[in-house]
Design an enzyme around this catalytic site. Structure first.
Site, PDB file in Angstrom:
ATOM      1  CG  HIS A  68      -2.351  -0.801  -8.247  1.00 44.31           C
ATOM      2  ND1 HIS A  68      -3.516  -0.368  -8.824  1.00 44.31           N
ATOM      3  CD2 HIS A  68      -2.594  -0.814  -6.908  1.00 44.31           C
ATOM      4  CE1 HIS A  68      -4.418  -0.116  -7.897  1.00 44.31           C
ATOM      5  NE2 HIS A  68      -3.888  -0.394  -6.723  1.00 44.31           N
ATOM      6  CD  GLU A  71      -0.428  -0.353  -3.139  1.00 44.91           C
ATOM      7  OE1 GLU A  71      -1.326  -0.531  -2.292  1.00 44.91           O
ATOM      8  OE2 GLU A  71      -0.580   0.367  -4.144  1.00 44.91           O
ATOM      9  CG  HIS A  72      -3.391  -4.431  -3.867  1.00 42.94           C
ATOM     10  ND1 HIS A  72      -4.724  -4.492  -3.535  1.00 42.94           N
ATOM     11  CD2 HIS A  72      -3.195  -3.171  -4.327  1.00 42.94           C
ATOM     12  CE1 HIS A  72      -5.309  -3.334  -3.790  1.00 42.94           C
ATOM     13  NE2 HIS A  72      -4.394  -2.514  -4.287  1.00 42.94           N
ATOM     14  CD  GLU A 146      -4.976  -8.789  -2.881  1.00 38.58           C
ATOM     15  OE1 GLU A 146      -5.178  -7.566  -3.037  1.00 38.58           O
ATOM     16  OE2 GLU A 146      -5.664  -9.496  -2.121  1.00 38.58           O
ATOM     17  CD  GLU A 168      -7.445   0.172  -6.404  1.00 40.51           C
ATOM     18  OE1 GLU A 168      -6.904   1.280  -6.196  1.00 40.51           O
ATOM     19  OE2 GLU A 168      -6.930  -0.904  -6.090  1.00 40.51           O
TER      20      GLU A 168
END
Length: 976
Positions: A68, A71-72, A146, A168
């Protein structure tokens, strides 16, 4: 379009297989890059909304969220494009129809889409450079921003964790639904990758090191582990040449073991876990109990399609026998279910919500006895036929809302391709649906129940209990770990943390070099159509005394029919019951049908009948009015239109509103369902409350879906056993006034043939005709409530705004450019990049509404201060012609999104009710195209005036809100 030949090599790609997929009217080519081992699928057709993606198989080894975070991070600068945020620069100035990235449980996908040929090429190039040549190896700060980092501005400050993904996932894990799914996977797949949280568990994310992060990219982001996808009407040979020459030619085939092992049967396992609620909340009736099954493998297309249908049959429809048995038992207030086939071994879950831990054994026994009875006695034949028809309608319609069709097909392809199956497996459905239909009358679904559910050797029971102290305990534990870590550091090490914090902030504050920005591919205004898209045409007719709108659209044999009743005929005290009425209709038997018969008839005759409340604003800025409607929507195939209208008449006038026990059940489910979603809808709740402070429309919407409605339905559920008969009388009174010809507008979207069939059968709708009286609209008080709603969430949702037309400012299309600039520059940098929130945005409407919003935000007061300083950013805004061109193009990309036929009809309806003409749309477009830096600076006064009104609302962490209690006009619990 050129045809590729099987066996031939095109720019290093050998065509391994070619087939025509009739279901999607496409030729599908499966290829392999001989040098690098990259796989590629090309879906060739006439669709001008082209799609590209590259996907990597990324099975996680732990719950640190490394994939994840990758991905950012890879979208934060690359070799060719060394700017800080190429992703954001593309958002600013692309005509994209889709641009994002996804982390799944076992794969990471990077898709883009555009209808503009040059733009499509640009997006492909930036994304390919991002995934294969990211700047993460030379700039550790990307990982820290991130993912996570220690934040210590000064040595004497409290040490905290900060990072976009970290915050998040703190927001995500505040939802019991997220925790439940996470624990179900742990229970079903204890030995495989699915036991881990691919998105990242906030308690585990800080265990990820920078070195592990880089190693994951080096290993998994290699062409030999990649799946390329191209879709639409494009020059495939040119695209293959580009991919080969610019990227894949640099790589040699590599043996990378990313295979995903099958979980061996576990028997029946049990797992108990907790989720957080407020200390002041009661734990009673807040437990989730779930019974879960592993169903075959993803390679079995027929089995997975059949189980999607079976799940719908058992749990989704109003007559679903398992759902009804569970609801009648009183073991919980609601039931939910899911079927996930985007994993190597699909899973089915059946969950009881708002229950208690003591219900576990009775729940499991009831599921098993009900399934045993259904398998032995047989499922109702019409219920089976309706479920199969509904699924077939859904497949043929292929309406994927905001997603481009090609992207949805991409996700379907991966269900088999990722696990070494044929990519076309999930693009085809005719053979599977035909086989299911043919066998459905021969105990087909009953055998599935016996084999995969009753005789399952791979299932689990998960109990998720609320715990009042969990959030505080986790927060205290994190603080304790951080304090202990800080205490263990030497003064030199402390100073190093301070310097690292400052170094990251300096990078975030440093503007990109002009020469680096110039390297990004871009469009010019010459690439943009200066004419507003025409949309679906609207022809207004009068039929049988009713206004009927026809929107001609290429919908094939499907008709989209909508009826809009003006709800101004109702008194203010009736309004909250309108949302409940939308839930009730279709869930009760009628004069002609039992609930089982009704559900079957709807499924056999239509693609669905749905009721909802809709509010249309004024298309003319500053007029301040709104039009509230209660709508019915029918999707139906040609040949069944008359039958669908007859069914709608039956629902409107003959629903058994005197079925008090069913009304009680629906009210309890509505209350529990809304309560379960509150933590996931913090942004919507806060925005709705702010709008209700100063707009009449916002006040109305609050009664039908916001906190006001939640409070209403919660209170009603508490007294429904005593007041069910009163509720029945209220709903009957509403129906008696609402459903007639004097306050209705009909809309039909489809071809001329489907419209002709509609007009021929309109009489079967048989609406009553009676005089109505329109009552005054519900007014807003126009005063700042400034509420804070406390929850066990670990993050905040902060919203602030006002109506700029009340302050003397007028709407212009130039404001849409301002929205784009503030969202993707000022708020992105201040709220997301530096603040650590998952997102920050500006909402702006024609009617004068302007809202600042943040999403999964670790901050509160700091975010409000960022909103208050937005006018300074606008007042000092300076952009050259190139930057303004990007902002204008990015704004028009949002205006020009392609729509499905059904969405075209809904848009045309909105334009009709809001009186937005083609001339209005063209004027707005002209204003967007002519926007200058000076225009943006001129809006500084508007922004300052809006924020000075000081209308805001915050949903978030209890201790965070209490720490700034004096900010709020009132402070209360989100869930009561």
């Amino acid at each position: 379009m050129s045809s590729l030949i099987t066996g031939q090599v095109y720019s290093g790609f050998q065509v391994m297989r070619q087939e025509y997929i009739r279901e999607i009217e496409s030729s599908v080519y499966t290829m392999e890059h001989q040098q690098s081992g990259a796989r590629l699928l090309y879906v060739q057709n006439q669709d001008d909304n082209k799609v590209f993606s590259v996907t990597f198989r990324t099975p996680p080894a732990d719950s640190t969220g490394v994939f994840h975070i990758l991905e950012h991070s890879v979208l934060c600068g690359s070799d060719k494009y060394p700017v800080k945020e190429p992703f954001v620069e593309l958002l600013k100035g692309s005509m994209k129809t889709f641009l994002n990235a996804f982390t799944f449980g076992d794969k990471t996908m990077y898709p883009v889409a555009s209808r503009n040929e040059q733009d499509f090429a640009n997006l492909m190039e930036v994304y390919l450079d991002s995934v294969f040549q990211p700047n993460i190896y030379s700039q550790r700060e990307i990982f820290e921003q991130e993912g996570w980092h220690y934040e210590l501005p000064r040595s004497g400050d409290e040490l905290i964790y900060k990072g976009v993904v970290y915050n998040e996932m703190k927001g995500s894990y505040s939802s019991p639904v997220t925790v439940l799914i996470d624990r179900i996977k742990k229970s079903l797949y204890p030995d495989t990758v699915y036991r881990h949280s691919s998105g990242g568990d906030p308690e585990h994310i800080p265990a990820l090191t920078y070195e592990q992060f880089l190693e994951a990219h080096s290993r998994y982001y290699h062409p030999s582990n990649s799946y390329f996808y191209l879709y639409g009407d494009l020059n495939i040979e040119a695209r293959l040449q580009f991919i080969h020459e610019e990227y894949l030619s640099r790589y040699n085939r590599k043996d990378i073991d990313t295979g995903i092992a099958l979980q061996q049967p576990t028997g029946i396992t049990e797992l108990t876990a907790e989720y957080p609620i407020l200390e002041s909340e009661t734990a009673a009736d807040k437990t989730y109990v779930s019974l879960n099954y592993v169903i075959g493998t993803s390679q079995d297309r027929e089995l997975n399609l059949a189980f999607a249908i079976l799940k719908s049959m058992l749990m989704d429809s109003n007559a679903a026998p398992l759902k009804q048995a569970l609801l009648k038992s009183g073991l919980g207030k609601d039931v939910v279910s899911f079927y996930s086939d985007s994993m190597v071994q699909p899973m089915l879950g059946i969950a009881l919500t708002h229950s208690n831990p003591t219900a576990k054994e009775a729940f499991v026994n009831l599921v098993r006895t009900t399934l045993s009875r259904l398998a032995a006695d047989g499922l109702d034949e019409k219920l089976v036929l309706a479920a199969v028809n509904s699924k077939e309608f859904e497949l043929r319609e292929a309406d994927f809302n905001q997603y481009p069709k090609g992207l949805t097909y991409n996700m379907e392809v991966m269900k088999a391709w990722l696990y070494d199956g044929l990519p076309s497996t999930y693009l085809e459905y005719e053979a599977a649906i035909s086989a299911i239909r043919e066998q459905s009358t021969n105990r087909y679904f009953e055998r599935l129940i016996e084999t995969y559910l009753l005789n399952s050797d791979h299932c689990s029971v998960v109990v998720l209990k609320p715990l009042q102290t969990l959030a505080a305990d986790k927060e205290a534990a994190a603080r304790s770990r951080l304090a202990a870590y800080k205490a263990s550091l030497t003064p030199v090490q402390l100073e190093e943390l301070v310097l690292n914090t400052q170094k990251l902030l300096a990078r975030q504050n440093r503007p990109d070099a002009a020469e680096d920005l110039q390297k990004l591919p871009k469009l010019s205004l010459q690439d943009i159509d200066r004419s507003a898209p025409p949309g679906a045409p609207t022809q207004e007719h009068r039929l049988d005394g009713i206004t009927v709108l026809h929107h001609e659209a290429a919908a094939g044999t499907i008709a989209y029919i909508k009826l809009y009743w003006d709800t101004r005929v109702l008194a203010a005290e009736q309004l909250p019951y309108l949302e409940l009425l939308a839930r009730v209709l279709g869930q009760l038997e009628t004069a002609a049908y039992s609930i089982e018969e009704l559900t079957s008839e709807i499924g056999i005759t239509t693609g669905g009948i749905r009721f909802q409340n809709e509010i249309f604003g004024s298309g003319k800025a500053g007029e301040g009015s709104y039009q509230p409607k209660f709508s019915a929507r029918i999707k139906v195939m040609q040949g069944n239109i008359g039958g669908s209208l007859k069914l709608l008449h039956e629902l409107l006038y003959n629903s058994s509103l005197n079925n008090l026990s069913k009304l009680q059940e629906i009210v309890r489910r509505e209350a529990s369902g809304m309560e379960a979603m509150l933590n996931q809808k913090g942004n919507e709740i806060a925005a709705g409350r702010v709008l209700s402070y100063f707009t009449d429309r916002g006040m109305y919407e609050e009664q039908l879906g916001g906190m006001a409605y939640y409070r209403f339905i919660k209170e009603l559920a508490g007294r429904i056993d005593q007041e069910a008969d009163q509720l029945a009388d209220i709903l009957k009174g509403i129906c008696g006034v609402l459903f007639n010809t004097q306050n209705v507008t009909l809309s039909v979207t489809g071809t001329l043939d489907t419209y002709a069939e509609f007009t021929a059968h309109l009489a079967q709708l048989d609406l009553r005709d009676q005089q109505v009286k329109f009552l005054p609209l519900l007014p807003a008080l126009d005063q700042a409530g400034n509420e804070g709603f406390m929850s066990a969430s670990q993050v905040q949702y902060v919203v602030k705004g006002y109506d700029f037309t009340k302050l003397g400012f007028a709407y212009s299309g130039k404001l849409q450019v301002l929205k784009r600039i503030l969202s993707l520059t000022y708020l992105w940098n201040a709220v997301r990049v530096k603040g650590g929130a998952y997102g920050g945005n500006l909402v702006l409407r024609r009617d004068g509404v302007l809202l600042f919003t943040s999403y999964r935000d670790p901050n509160l007061q700091e975010t409000l201060e960022i909103y208050d300083r937005a006018y300074l950013f606008a007042g000092e805004f300076a952009a050259d012609e190139e930057e303004m061109t990007k902002a204008i193009i990015g704004t028009l990309a949002m205006v020009d999104q392609p729509l499905s036929p059904g969405a075209q009809g809904r848009q045309a309806d909105r334009y009709y009710f809001e009186q937005i003409t083609g001339a209005d749309l063209q004027q707005e477009r002209n204003e967007i195209l002519s926007t200058t830096s000076e225009d943006i600076r001129q809006y500084a006064g508007l922004l300052q005036a809006v924020t000075q009104q000081n209308y805001f609302c915050v949903v978030g962490n209890e201790s965070k809100l209490k720490s700034v209690r004096d900010l709020f006009g009132s402070l209360e619990e989100l869930v009561k």
